[in-house]
Design a protein around this motif. Structure first.
Motif, PDB file in Angstrom:
ATOM      1  N   MET A 159      32.237  19.760  28.979  1.00  0.00           N
ATOM      2  CA  MET A 159      31.629  19.339  30.243  1.00  0.00           C
ATOM      3  C   MET A 159      32.386  20.002  31.386  1.00  0.00           C
ATOM      4  SD  MET A 159      29.239  17.429  31.672  1.00  0.00           S
ATOM      5  CE  MET A 159      28.803  16.050  30.589  1.00  0.00           C
ATOM      6  N   GLY A 160      31.626  20.574  32.344  1.00  0.00           N
ATOM      7  CA  GLY A 160      32.239  21.215  33.496  1.00  0.00           C
ATOM      8  C   GLY A 160      31.417  20.980  34.742  1.00  0.00           C
ATOM      9  N   THR A 161      31.655  21.801  35.746  1.00  0.00           N
ATOM     10  CA  THR A 161      30.964  21.641  37.033  1.00  0.00           C
ATOM     11  C   THR A 161      30.395  22.989  37.467  1.00  0.00           C
ATOM     12  OG1 THR A 161      32.500  19.910  37.673  1.00  0.00           O
ATOM     13  CG2 THR A 161      31.206  20.915  39.439  1.00  0.00           C
ATOM     14  N   ILE A 162      29.101  22.975  37.814  1.00  0.00           N
ATOM     15  CA  ILE A 162      28.502  24.176  38.404  1.00  0.00           C
ATOM     16  C   ILE A 162      28.933  24.227  39.872  1.00  0.00           C
ATOM     17  CG2 ILE A 162      26.339  25.345  39.004  1.00  0.00           C
ATOM     18  CD1 ILE A 162      25.090  23.991  36.567  1.00  0.00           C
ATOM     19  N   ALA A 163      29.498  25.386  40.271  1.00  0.00           N
ATOM     20  CA  ALA A 163      30.002  25.522  41.644  1.00  0.00           C
ATOM     21  C   ALA A 163      29.447  26.788  42.275  1.00  0.00           C
ATOM     22  CB  ALA A 163      31.528  25.558  41.649  1.00  0.00           C
ATOM     23  N   ARG A 164      29.404  26.770  43.603  1.00  0.00           N
ATOM     24  CA  ARG A 164      28.976  27.937  44.361  1.00  0.00           C
ATOM     25  C   ARG A 164      30.222  28.623  44.946  1.00  0.00           C
ATOM     26  NH1 ARG A 164      24.120  29.120  46.048  1.00  0.00           N
ATOM     27  NH2 ARG A 164      23.418  26.954  45.890  1.00  0.00           N
ATOM     28  N   VAL A 165      30.302  29.945  44.785  1.00  0.00           N
ATOM     29  CA  VAL A 165      31.435  30.714  45.332  1.00  0.00           C
ATOM     30  C   VAL A 165      31.141  30.995  46.804  1.00  0.00           C
ATOM     31  CG1 VAL A 165      32.811  32.810  45.150  1.00  0.00           C
ATOM     32  CG2 VAL A 165      31.886  31.759  43.079  1.00  0.00           C
ATOM     33  N   ARG A 166      31.977  30.426  47.674  1.00  0.00           N
ATOM     34  CA  ARG A 166      31.777  30.584  49.124  1.00  0.00           C
ATOM     35  C   ARG A 166      32.480  31.823  49.685  1.00  0.00           C
ATOM     36  NH1 ARG A 166      27.434  27.895  50.803  1.00  0.00           N
ATOM     37  NH2 ARG A 166      27.481  25.683  50.272  1.00  0.00           N
ATOM     38  N   GLN A 167      33.705  32.031  49.257  1.00  0.00           N
ATOM     39  CA  GLN A 167      34.503  33.154  49.786  1.00  0.00           C
ATOM     40  C   GLN A 167      35.370  33.726  48.672  1.00  0.00           C
ATOM     41  OE1 GLN A 167      36.870  31.851  53.069  1.00  0.00           O
ATOM     42  NE2 GLN A 167      35.173  31.736  54.510  1.00  0.00           N
ATOM     43  N   MET A 168      35.671  35.028  48.801  1.00  0.00           N
ATOM     44  CA  MET A 168      36.631  35.687  47.901  1.00  0.00           C
ATOM     45  C   MET A 168      37.591  36.527  48.736  1.00  0.00           C
ATOM     46  SD  MET A 168      34.470  37.019  44.609  1.00  0.00           S
ATOM     47  CE  MET A 168      35.857  37.921  43.995  1.00  0.00           C
ATOM     48  N   LEU A 169      38.899  36.464  48.385  1.00  0.00           N
ATOM     49  CA  LEU A 169      39.913  37.235  49.124  1.00  0.00           C
ATOM     50  C   LEU A 169      40.941  37.780  48.134  1.00  0.00           C
ATOM     51  CD1 LEU A 169      41.255  38.081  51.830  1.00  0.00           C
ATOM     52  CD2 LEU A 169      42.517  35.917  51.756  1.00  0.00           C
ATOM     53  N   LYS A 170      41.128  39.104  48.153  1.00  0.00           N
ATOM     54  CA  LYS A 170      42.133  39.721  47.285  1.00  0.00           C
ATOM     55  C   LYS A 170      43.512  39.605  47.931  1.00  0.00           C
ATOM     56  CE  LYS A 170      39.451  42.940  44.526  1.00  0.00           C
ATOM     57  NZ  LYS A 170      39.341  44.298  43.988  1.00  0.00           N
ATOM     58  N   LEU A 171      44.480  39.061  47.180  1.00  0.00           N
ATOM     59  CA  LEU A 171      45.859  38.894  47.668  1.00  0.00           C
ATOM     60  C   LEU A 171      46.692  40.114  47.297  1.00  0.00           C
ATOM     61  CD1 LEU A 171      46.426  35.160  46.710  1.00  0.00           C
ATOM     62  CD2 LEU A 171      45.723  36.076  48.913  1.00  0.00           C
ATOM     63  N   PRO A 172      47.824  40.335  48.029  1.00  0.00           N
ATOM     64  CA  PRO A 172      48.672  41.518  47.747  1.00  0.00           C
ATOM     65  C   PRO A 172      49.221  41.564  46.323  1.00  0.00           C
ATOM     66  CG  PRO A 172      49.261  40.534  49.863  1.00  0.00           C
ATOM     67  CD  PRO A 172      48.289  39.608  49.213  1.00  0.00           C
ATOM     68  N   ASN A 173      49.422  40.389  45.678  1.00  0.00           N
ATOM     69  CA  ASN A 173      49.996  40.385  44.327  1.00  0.00           C
ATOM     70  C   ASN A 173      48.958  40.640  43.234  1.00  0.00           C
ATOM     71  OD1 ASN A 173      48.577  38.009  44.417  1.00  0.00           O
ATOM     72  ND2 ASN A 173      50.327  36.663  44.008  1.00  0.00           N
ATOM     73  N   GLY A 174      47.702  40.954  43.628  1.00  0.00           N
ATOM     74  CA  GLY A 174      46.696  41.296  42.625  1.00  0.00           C
ATOM     75  C   GLY A 174      45.748  40.167  42.284  1.00  0.00           C
ATOM     76  N   ASP A 210      43.146  30.195  42.823  1.00  0.00           N
ATOM     77  CA  ASP A 210      43.744  31.524  42.662  1.00  0.00           C
ATOM     78  C   ASP A 210      43.427  32.022  41.258  1.00  0.00           C
ATOM     79  OD1 ASP A 210      44.732  31.536  45.167  1.00  0.00           O
ATOM     80  OD2 ASP A 210      46.790  31.021  44.637  1.00  0.00           O
ATOM     81  N   VAL A 211      42.715  33.140  41.168  1.00  0.00           N
ATOM     82  CA  VAL A 211      42.253  33.676  39.882  1.00  0.00           C
ATOM     83  C   VAL A 211      42.999  34.970  39.599  1.00  0.00           C
ATOM     84  CG1 VAL A 211      40.275  34.490  38.588  1.00  0.00           C
ATOM     85  CG2 VAL A 211      40.004  32.640  40.249  1.00  0.00           C
ATOM     86  N   GLY A 212      43.643  35.066  38.411  1.00  0.00           N
ATOM     87  CA  GLY A 212      44.407  36.254  38.077  1.00  0.00           C
ATOM     88  C   GLY A 212      44.070  36.863  36.735  1.00  0.00           C
ATOM     89  N   ARG A 213      43.543  36.037  35.790  1.00  0.00           N
ATOM     90  CA  ARG A 213      43.250  36.562  34.445  1.00  0.00           C
ATOM     91  C   ARG A 213      42.041  37.496  34.479  1.00  0.00           C
ATOM     92  NH1 ARG A 213      43.753  31.177  30.731  1.00  0.00           N
ATOM     93  NH2 ARG A 213      42.550  30.276  32.439  1.00  0.00           N
ATOM     94  N   GLU A 214      42.097  38.526  33.646  1.00  0.00           N
ATOM     95  CA  GLU A 214      41.082  39.581  33.677  1.00  0.00           C
ATOM     96  C   GLU A 214      39.683  39.031  33.393  1.00  0.00           C
ATOM     97  OE1 GLU A 214      40.252  43.956  31.626  1.00  0.00           O
ATOM     98  OE2 GLU A 214      42.121  42.872  31.229  1.00  0.00           O
ATOM     99  N   LYS A 215      39.589  38.150  32.374  1.00  0.00           N
ATOM    100  CA  LYS A 215      38.287  37.586  32.029  1.00  0.00           C
ATOM    101  C   LYS A 215      37.734  36.755  33.183  1.00  0.00           C
ATOM    102  CE  LYS A 215      38.011  37.303  26.981  1.00  0.00           C
ATOM    103  NZ  LYS A 215      37.830  36.392  25.842  1.00  0.00           N
ATOM    104  N   SER A 216      38.622  36.000  33.830  1.00  0.00           N
ATOM    105  CA  SER A 216      38.191  35.149  34.936  1.00  0.00           C
ATOM    106  C   SER A 216      37.703  35.989  36.103  1.00  0.00           C
ATOM    107  CB  SER A 216      39.350  34.242  35.372  1.00  0.00           C
ATOM    108  OG  SER A 216      39.801  33.455  34.302  1.00  0.00           O
TER     109      SER A 216
END
Length: 779
Positions: free
Chosen positions: A68-83, A27-33
């Motif tokens: 150190m992190g992980t390269i990931a592929r974005v499979r799906q995105m869904l906007k929730l009612p709370n923003g 769940d992503v909410g921060r503007e930069k993210s």
């Protein structure tokens, strides 16, 4: 191991690490993210996921993020009612951050992608088996991971992936999970995981030993508690005092916190003792418990502090209501006296007036102005004395009366308590509730009000009681004697315009979701609504009609027909249909045998048309129009007066022997009663017998006697407003009602001519066309 450099948007994670080959939701909410995600979707759906060193940092800097992190592929995105945005990601490769390319709108970093070729040898095979064994032991000790996880993990063949998957399932600190992510070498990664799992297993074993030691070293108080719980269990099995001990303890704890007089606490203590001794199977236990809870939940001393700022109170009252000057003045007087003496028994105010003039809402505004709690109890249709005084506890389902229930709802001993529709109470074989209200509304007695259920005197002296009624004559006299009556009459046309503009239109616009620029109702349209679509003393139908316009405007806006709706007098009929009333009900020409009277009803003032027809007959007097006894007697008195004055009035002395008289009041389905139509009937009779028309501009009100004297009437203000609404210009009233002219608004007095009369002869001179003389007594 292969490496490759590339530039990717970076998404900082809080309290979470994603490993390669993992698929999970974020769940992503921060503007930069969010912007980093958007950039990833624009590019090739790849994004770098790296964890923050500290979870609580809201706006991390590069130094706050692991390298150190992980390269990931974005499979799906869904906007929730709370923003927020829910993202499905799949971890692909480990990656090391070399440098940050961008930090303003979102993080973008140059990374080194690390691809590890997994090969299995005997050493790795042994390490994998050891890791699986330790993981199985961990699962047996810990309840934080489900046992089904082991079967899913044991099927993994790749040693590096096995280490990552097991680490993701363990409830470890972020630093330990990051350590596994940063370990590139597979053997070293498995050994590090083994060491972490050994530590975790030792902690779990130590926790279990400590808990066992605590159980063995139970102190005396803990043993007593344990034995007490056992005793409760035994009592439950035997069916004795099931749950009663806990109930009694809970009630005693509430009693300790109760702020009440000593006699109340003694009563509660006594009832709790009774409850403790009664077997659980007894039905009386529930009755006692309910009674004790009522005593504990009532406010005995808690009160709100009055806001004694007169300017603020006046501002609040003016904000909520237009006009109603006398009622507002009375409230401000109460505040001023309260400020002077600090202690004043609550006044008993009675607002009397037609429906829709703001009696109930004014009481709510008074509570807001004083800073007090507000309680409303409707008395319409109440006919049982127990509704006021409560039921005796011997009855099944007994409850306190509405007064005590209202006090519990308020939670303070000094609320503003509204007794609505006090004139709608009735009585039957169950008692007279209005008599029960005598003690409630008597400032000298209500400091010790006795409710049949509570049985303890309750202080109501600090309560500000306000009652409302449509008609004063329906209120019993002893009850009326205890109240200060404030008349709230109907509104003039000018007042209705101001109320509509300042209160009703903004309120209805807000309720229908309309902006100020989306609906505009012109002043001429408001005036036309008041004159031709509503006829009432209050503003309830006016508000309803404005609501109809708002709905019509909303439909036009939603359907796209218009972006803005402007209501004018010309296009009003398109929204509301044809006019319902003819503005100005005065006759268009002088009529013979028809006179306009003025009536005062529970819904305000109204005009009353009285018609007389003279027919050949034998002197029979017929009255129709659903008239009450008093009105019929007025007609008889008017008829007898005319017979006694026939010669002076130029009427044949034997007219009653040759003609039948029929008096009719239109709107026959509506009951009508009262003495004030006496002079109107007499005028209509004289007009019909002499064939002299009655002036169309004249309306009248007054009681007639057999000798022709005109007696005073009530409700002059309401009647004057009705005459003004109907387009009358001349009103005849009794001389003794001169003092009531001050109550009529100046705008109405300016448009009406009032003639004061003492005798019926004066009425005839003023009302009959051609009978007018220069001796009119006008004011």
């Amino acid at each position: 191991m292969k490496s490759e450099e590339r530039v990717l948007p970076l998404l900082p994670l809080r309290g979470l690490i994603v490993y390669p080959n993992m698929v999970l939701h974020l769940d992503v909410g921060r503007e930069k993210s969010v912007k980093a995600l958007e950039q990833a979707m624009v590019d090739d759906n790849l994004i770098l996921l790296a964890s923050q060193c500290e979870v609580h940092i809201e706006d991390p800097k590069p130094d706050d993020i692991y390298k150190m992190g992980t390269i990931a592929r974005v499979r799906q995105m869904l906007k929730l009612p709370n923003g927020t945005i829910r993202v499905l990601v799949e971890g692909l490769y480990r990656a090391k951050i070399l440098e940050y390319v961008r930090q303003d709108d979102f993080f973008q970093a140059r990374v080194e992608q690390i691809v590890i070729e997994e090969k299995t040898d005997l050493h790795l095979e042994a390490l994998m088996r050891s890791v699986l064994d330790h993981f199985e032991q961990y699962l047996r000790l810990s309840k934080k991971v489900s046992p089904e996880t082991y079967s899913a993990v044991s099927d993994i063949d790749e040693p590096g992936r096995l280490a990552d998957v097991i680490t993701s399932h363990l409830p470890l600190k972020i630093a330990d999970k990051q350590k596994i992510l940063e370990t590139i070498d597979i053997k070293e990664r498995l050994e590090t995981l083994l060491q972490i799992m050994n530590n975790e297993r030792e902690v779990l074993e130590l926790e279990r030993k400590i808990s066992q030691r605590v159980k063995k070293q139970m102190e005396k108080t803990q043993k007593e508690y344990y034995l007490r719980e056992q005793m409760k269990a035994i009592q439950r099995e035997l069916g004795e005092k099931e749950g009663r001990i806990g109930e009694v303890e809970e009630l005693r704890n509430q009693l300790k916190e109760l702020d009440a007089p000593d006699y109340v606490k003694e009563k509660v203590e006594k009832e709790i003792d009774r409850l403790e001794k009664i077997p659980t199977t007894s039905a009386e236990g529930g009755v006692i418990r309910t009674y004790v809870e009522w005593l504990l939940n009532l406010p005995w001393r808690k009160e709100t502090v009055d806001d004694l700022d007169l300017k603020k109170a006046e501002q609040i009252l003016d904000e909520d209501h237009y006009g109603l000057e006398k009622a507002k003045e009375r409230v401000l007087e109460y505040l001023a006296v309260q400020k002077m003496v600090k202690r004043l028994k609550g006044p008993i105010l009675c607002f009397v007036g037609p429906p829709g003039v703001g009696k109930t809402s004014l009481a709510r505004s008074i509570a807001r102005a004083l800073g007090r709690k507000f309680v409303r109890v409707s008395l319409g249709g109440v006919r049982d004395e127990a509704e006021i005084r409560g039921h005796r506890r011997t009855y099944v389902g007994a409850l306190p009366g509405r007064i005590i229930q209202g006090m519990r709802t308020a939670g303070t001993i000094n609320p503003v308590f509204l007794l609505d529709e006090i004139d709608k109470m009735s009585m039957d074989f169950r008692g007279d509730p209005s008599s029960a209200l005598l003690e409630v509304l008597d400032p000298e007695q209500n400091n010790s009000f006795s409710d049949h259920y509570i049985e303890i005197p309750y202080d109501l002296s600090k309560v500000m009681f306000i009652t409302t009624a449509n008609a004063m004559h329906n209120i019993p006299r002893p009850l009326l004697d205890r109240m200060e009556v404030l008349y709230i009459s109907g509104y003039t046309e000018l007042e209705k315009e101001n109320i509509a503009r300042q209160y009703l239109i903004p309120k209805q616009r807000e309720e229908h979701g309309l902006a100020e620029d989306q609906l505009r109702i012109n002043a001429d349209a408001i005036r036309k609504i008041i004159r031709e679509y509503t006829r009432e003393a209050g503003v309830r139908n006016l508000e309803r009609t404005i609501g109809t316009l708002c709905r019509k405007a909303a439909r036009e806006l939603v359907s796209g027909k218009k972006k803005k709706t402007v209501i004018t007098a010309r296009n009003l009929s398109r929204y509301l249909g044809s006019e319902r009333y003819r503005y100005g009900r005065a006759e268009e020409e002088d009529q013979i045998g028809a006179a306009t009277g003025l009536a005062w009803t529970e819904t305000g003032g109204d005009t009353l048309n009285i018609e007389v027809s003279v027919l050949p007959g034998k002197g029979q007097l017929t009255l129709t129009g659903k008239l009450g006894d008093v009105m019929k007697e007025s007609a008889q008195a008017a008829f007898s007066y005319i017979r006694s004055r026939a010669k002076e009035l130029d009427i044949e002395p034997d007219f009653h022997e040759k003609h039948d008289i029929h008096i009719h009041v239109p709107e026959g389905a509506i009951p009508k009663d009262g003495p004030s139509a006496g002079i109107t009937m007499a005028t209509a009779l004289v007009s019909a017998l002499t064939r002299i028309p009655v002036s169309r501009e004249v309306a009248m009100t007054g009681e007639i006697t057999l000798r022709g004297r005109v007696l005073p009437i009530g409700g002059l203000k309401e009647k004057a407003l009705a005459a003004h609404r109907a387009g009358i210009t001349h009103v005849i009233i009794p001389q003794e009602n001169k003092k009531d002219l001050e109550d009529i608004p100046k705008s109405v007095r300016r448009d009406l001519t009032f003639s004061l009369v003492r005798h019926m002869d004066e009425v005839l001179k003023l009302a009959l066309v051609g009978k007018n003389s220069d001796e009119q007594n006008q004011s």
